[in-house]
Design a protein around this motif. Structure first.
Motif, PDB file in Angstrom:
ATOM      1  N   THR A 191       0.829  -1.209   0.000  1.00 15.10           N
ATOM      2  CA  THR A 191       0.000   0.000   0.000  1.00 15.10           C
ATOM      3  C   THR A 191       0.860   1.254   0.000  1.00 15.10           C
ATOM      4  O   THR A 191       0.570   2.224  -0.719  1.00 15.10           O
ATOM      5  N   LEU A 192       1.932   1.250   0.788  1.00 16.30           N
ATOM      6  CA  LEU A 192       2.813   2.410   0.860  1.00 16.30           C
ATOM      7  C   LEU A 192       3.478   2.670  -0.482  1.00 16.30           C
ATOM      8  O   LEU A 192       3.530   3.820  -0.948  1.00 16.30           O
ATOM      9  N   LEU A 193       3.955   1.635  -1.134  1.00 18.18           N
ATOM     10  CA  LEU A 193       4.640   1.805  -2.423  1.00 18.18           C
ATOM     11  C   LEU A 193       3.670   2.296  -3.496  1.00 18.18           C
ATOM     12  O   LEU A 193       4.026   3.151  -4.327  1.00 18.18           O
ATOM     13  N   ILE A 194       2.461   1.775  -3.493  1.00  8.58           N
ATOM     14  CA  ILE A 194       1.460   2.249  -4.456  1.00  8.58           C
ATOM     15  C   ILE A 194       1.140   3.719  -4.196  1.00  8.58           C
ATOM     16  O   ILE A 194       1.033   4.533  -5.125  1.00  8.58           O
ATOM     17  N   GLY A 195       0.997   4.064  -2.924  1.00  5.53           N
ATOM     18  CA  GLY A 195       0.731   5.467  -2.584  1.00  5.53           C
ATOM     19  C   GLY A 195       1.854   6.385  -2.997  1.00  5.53           C
ATOM     20  O   GLY A 195       1.612   7.477  -3.535  1.00  5.53           O
ATOM     21  N   LEU A 196       3.096   5.959  -2.784  1.00  2.04           N
ATOM     22  CA  LEU A 196       4.238   6.771  -3.195  1.00  2.04           C
ATOM     23  C   LEU A 196       4.276   6.947  -4.709  1.00  2.04           C
ATOM     24  O   LEU A 196       4.579   8.033  -5.217  1.00  2.04           O
ATOM     25  N   ALA A 197       3.976   5.868  -5.436  1.00  3.06           N
ATOM     26  CA  ALA A 197       3.949   5.962  -6.899  1.00  3.06           C
ATOM     27  C   ALA A 197       2.896   6.963  -7.356  1.00  3.06           C
ATOM     28  O   ALA A 197       3.123   7.778  -8.269  1.00  3.06           O
ATOM     29  N   GLY A 211     -15.312  13.419  -0.622  1.00  2.00           N
ATOM     30  CA  GLY A 211     -15.494  13.107   0.781  1.00  2.00           C
ATOM     31  C   GLY A 211     -14.346  12.336   1.409  1.00  2.00           C
ATOM     32  O   GLY A 211     -14.534  11.635   2.401  1.00  2.00           O
ATOM     33  N   GLY A 212     -13.174  12.454   0.832  1.00  2.00           N
ATOM     34  CA  GLY A 212     -12.008  11.773   1.384  1.00  2.00           C
ATOM     35  C   GLY A 212     -11.855  10.333   0.923  1.00  2.00           C
ATOM     36  O   GLY A 212     -10.995   9.608   1.441  1.00  2.00           O
ATOM     37  N   ALA A 213     -12.645   9.912  -0.088  1.00  2.00           N
ATOM     38  CA  ALA A 213     -12.571   8.518  -0.546  1.00  2.00           C
ATOM     39  C   ALA A 213     -11.207   8.205  -1.155  1.00  2.00           C
ATOM     40  O   ALA A 213     -10.651   7.115  -0.943  1.00  2.00           O
ATOM     41  N   VAL A 214     -10.651   9.157  -1.919  1.00  2.00           N
ATOM     42  CA  VAL A 214      -9.335   8.949  -2.522  1.00  2.00           C
ATOM     43  C   VAL A 214      -8.274   8.797  -1.430  1.00  2.00           C
ATOM     44  O   VAL A 214      -7.403   7.926  -1.490  1.00  2.00           O
ATOM     45  N   THR A 215      -8.380   9.633  -0.426  1.00  2.00           N
ATOM     46  CA  THR A 215      -7.426   9.587   0.687  1.00  2.00           C
ATOM     47  C   THR A 215      -7.469   8.236   1.389  1.00  2.00           C
ATOM     48  O   THR A 215      -6.430   7.619   1.647  1.00  2.00           O
ATOM     49  N   GLU A 216      -8.653   7.770   1.706  1.00  2.00           N
ATOM     50  CA  GLU A 216      -8.783   6.507   2.434  1.00  2.00           C
ATOM     51  C   GLU A 216      -8.319   5.321   1.599  1.00  2.00           C
ATOM     52  O   GLU A 216      -7.796   4.340   2.132  1.00  2.00           O
ATOM     53  N   LEU A 244      -5.955   5.373  -1.036  1.00  2.00           N
ATOM     54  CA  LEU A 244      -4.515   5.397  -1.300  1.00  2.00           C
ATOM     55  C   LEU A 244      -3.683   5.480  -0.026  1.00  2.00           C
ATOM     56  O   LEU A 244      -2.567   4.942   0.033  1.00  2.00           O
ATOM     57  N   PHE A 245      -4.213   6.174   0.979  1.00  2.00           N
ATOM     58  CA  PHE A 245      -3.423   6.423   2.190  1.00  2.00           C
ATOM     59  C   PHE A 245      -4.220   6.049   3.439  1.00  2.00           C
ATOM     60  O   PHE A 245      -4.647   6.918   4.201  1.00  2.00           O
ATOM     61  N   PRO A 246      -4.440   4.761   3.646  1.00  2.00           N
ATOM     62  CA  PRO A 246      -5.147   4.352   4.870  1.00  2.00           C
ATOM     63  C   PRO A 246      -4.366   4.759   6.111  1.00  2.00           C
ATOM     64  O   PRO A 246      -3.167   5.030   6.052  1.00  2.00           O
ATOM     65  N   THR A 247      -5.058   4.794   7.210  1.00  2.00           N
ATOM     66  CA  THR A 247      -4.480   5.296   8.454  1.00  2.00           C
ATOM     67  C   THR A 247      -3.185   4.585   8.833  1.00  2.00           C
ATOM     68  O   THR A 247      -2.264   5.200   9.382  1.00  2.00           O
ATOM     69  N   ASP A 248      -3.063   3.308   8.519  1.00  2.00           N
ATOM     70  CA  ASP A 248      -1.894   2.525   8.936  1.00  2.00           C
ATOM     71  C   ASP A 248      -0.587   3.022   8.317  1.00  2.00           C
ATOM     72  O   ASP A 248       0.487   2.850   8.914  1.00  2.00           O
ATOM     73  N   GLY A 251       0.517  17.380   4.018  1.00  2.00           N
ATOM     74  CA  GLY A 251      -0.154  18.651   4.288  1.00  2.00           C
ATOM     75  C   GLY A 251      -1.550  18.684   3.707  1.00  2.00           C
ATOM     76  O   GLY A 251      -2.487  19.219   4.322  1.00  2.00           O
ATOM     77  N   GLY A 252      -1.715  18.087   2.504  1.00  2.00           N
ATOM     78  CA  GLY A 252      -3.020  18.068   1.864  1.00  2.00           C
ATOM     79  C   GLY A 252      -4.051  17.268   2.626  1.00  2.00           C
ATOM     80  O   GLY A 252      -5.254  17.529   2.513  1.00  2.00           O
ATOM     81  N   LEU A 253      -3.597  16.299   3.422  1.00  2.00           N
ATOM     82  CA  LEU A 253      -4.531  15.526   4.235  1.00  2.00           C
ATOM     83  C   LEU A 253      -5.219  16.388   5.282  1.00  2.00           C
ATOM     84  O   LEU A 253      -6.270  16.010   5.823  1.00  2.00           O
ATOM     85  N   ASN A 254      -4.641  17.549   5.580  1.00  2.00           N
ATOM     86  CA  ASN A 254      -5.225  18.472   6.561  1.00  2.00           C
ATOM     87  C   ASN A 254      -5.950  19.644   5.891  1.00  2.00           C
ATOM     88  O   ASN A 254      -6.419  20.548   6.583  1.00  2.00           O
TER      89      ASN A 254
END
Length: 413
Positions: A8-14, A51-56, A58-62, A297-300
């Motif tokens: 998940t982290l590598l996909i998010g970084l990409a 509504g934050g769907a993209v965030t959740e 690509l970048f789950p809380t973990d 920063g964009g998460l906030n």
């Protein structure tokens, strides 16, 4: 770290690198600083859309703590590069004009920013009113030295009198703004360990009295004096991280240690090494680490929840930010005898805030001086003031490729 988290982290970084690179290229095509597109990428990946769907997704809380750690490393390296780019000789040569313009471009926006803070304080949770007032003054006073330098280079203005003066003023503004921010951090306190602030003076003495001479010897060492080698780069990075660690432990925030370590790097004996560090670390940081910072920063930043009151506050913030910086710099230049068009050009350049502003805002968020709504509005202000620079330069300085007449009474280039 579990396999699914690594994946998940590598996909998010990409996704971060791809979107930031694409939007940065788009910004460059429309004559905007690439940082505009990169910051916009961070906002798009945040909770503003859907509504934050993209965030959740690509970048789950973990994985967010890992992103935050990489973002902090990016800020450490970036602040080091900002300090490394400071031109001490330029500051000395332009001292007369730069002092007047810098004073105007700090005093006026700081005063207006402090007044703005008093107007906004009742509508937002402010744990320390004095710290909030000082913070807003500092946030309105900053000029993004690195972004400004690249704008001047792209428009062939970096070797003109106005360009050189703008760089000197921006460097002075940033030093003053960081100093004000250091006071803010001190006012907020360090969790009952305020005595550590007493170590600031020994730390500064160590940096200038011992670290700077050691860096000069490091640059001259080996079979290639002045050249960057893996061993020298390793030593520089160790010193950078330790300096950032010290200021964080003292209670000043790690950005100050990173900036100062770059600022004390010797210029005379290490010019080539400095250039190679700026080129190598700068590219890696700009392509990978800083886009991560933009996303964190964009998460906030959530612009979907800003109502009519928020729009009104944004208008007031923009009025203070643009009017204060432009008016202060313009009046400072006119007082020193610069022509009206050149003063307006200089004022437009000084209004560039860019990534430097975002770093200051992130500190304000960490210190709980900004809530998410006010943080979001201030990020929009940083984007707008940076995006304005290009159009204003086309208005006040329409032919950048033509050599500029040296009408500055104390030329700096």
């Amino acid at each position: 770290m579990a396999t699914h988290l690594v994946t998940t982290l590598l996909i998010g970084l990409a996704a971060i690198v791809a979107l930031a690179s694409a939007l940065g290229a788009v910004a460059r095509r429309v004559d905007l600083p690439p940082v505009i597109g990169e910051v916009f990428a961070g906002i798009l990946l945040g909770p503003t859309l859907f509504g934050g769907a993209v965030t959740e997704t690509l970048f789950p809380t973990d994985i967010r703590p890992f992103l935050a750690a990489l973002a902090n490393v990016g800020v450490v390296v970036f602040m080091f590069l900002v300090g490394l780019e400071l031109n001490h000789g330029q500051l000395r040569r332009g001292l007369g004009v730069a002092a007047t313009v810098s004073a105007g471009s700090i005093v006026v926006p700081f005063t207006l920013g402090a007044a703005l803070a008093l107007a906004l304080a009742d509508g937002h949770p402010v744990p320390d009113r004095l710290a909030f007032v000082l913070f807003m003054g500092a946030a309105m006073s900053v000029t993004a030295f690195p972004v400004l330098a690249r704008i001047l280079t792209d428009r062939n203005m970096h070797q003109t009198p106005t360009g050189g003066l703008a760089l000197a003023c921006a460097a002075a503004d940033d030093v003053l703004a960081w100093s004000i921010l250091a006071v803010v951090v001190t006012v907020v306190g360090t969790g009952g360990e305020q005595w550590r602030m007493l170590l600031l003076v020994p730390y500064l003495a160590l940096m200038f009295g011992l670290v700077r001479p050691l860096l000069r010897k490091l640059a001259a060492a080996g079979g290639s004096p002045g050249r960057l080698t893996p061993a020298k780069l390793g030593a520089v990075l160790v010193g950078l991280l330790l300096s950032a660690c010290l200021t964080e432990w003292i209670g000043l925030h790690f950005i100050f240690g990173a900036f100062l370590f770059g600022a004390v790097m010797p210029r005379e004996a290490a010019e080539q090494m400095r250039a190679e560090i700026l080129d190598g670390l700068g590219q890696f940081t700009g392509v990978l680490l800083l886009p991560i910072f933009f996303v964190v920063g964009g998460l906030n930043v959530d612009l979907s929840r800003i109502g009519a009151a928020g729009v009104g506050e944004l208008g007031l913030i923009l009025l203070v930010a643009i009017g204060g910086k432009f008016t202060g710099a313009f009046l400072g230049a006119r007082i020193h005898g610069l022509r009206a068009r050149q003063s307006a050009t200089l004022a437009a350049l000084m209004n560039t805030r860019g990534l430097t502003e975002l770093i200051i805002l992130s500190v304000g968020l960490q210190l709980h001086l900004l809530d998410r709504t006010l943080y979001s509005l201030m990020v929009v202000m940083a984007l707008v003031t940076t995006a304005m620079t290009g159009p204003l330069l086309r208005l006040f300085h329409p032919v950048p490729s033509t050599p500029e007449v040296a009408d500055v009474r104390q030329p700096v280039s």
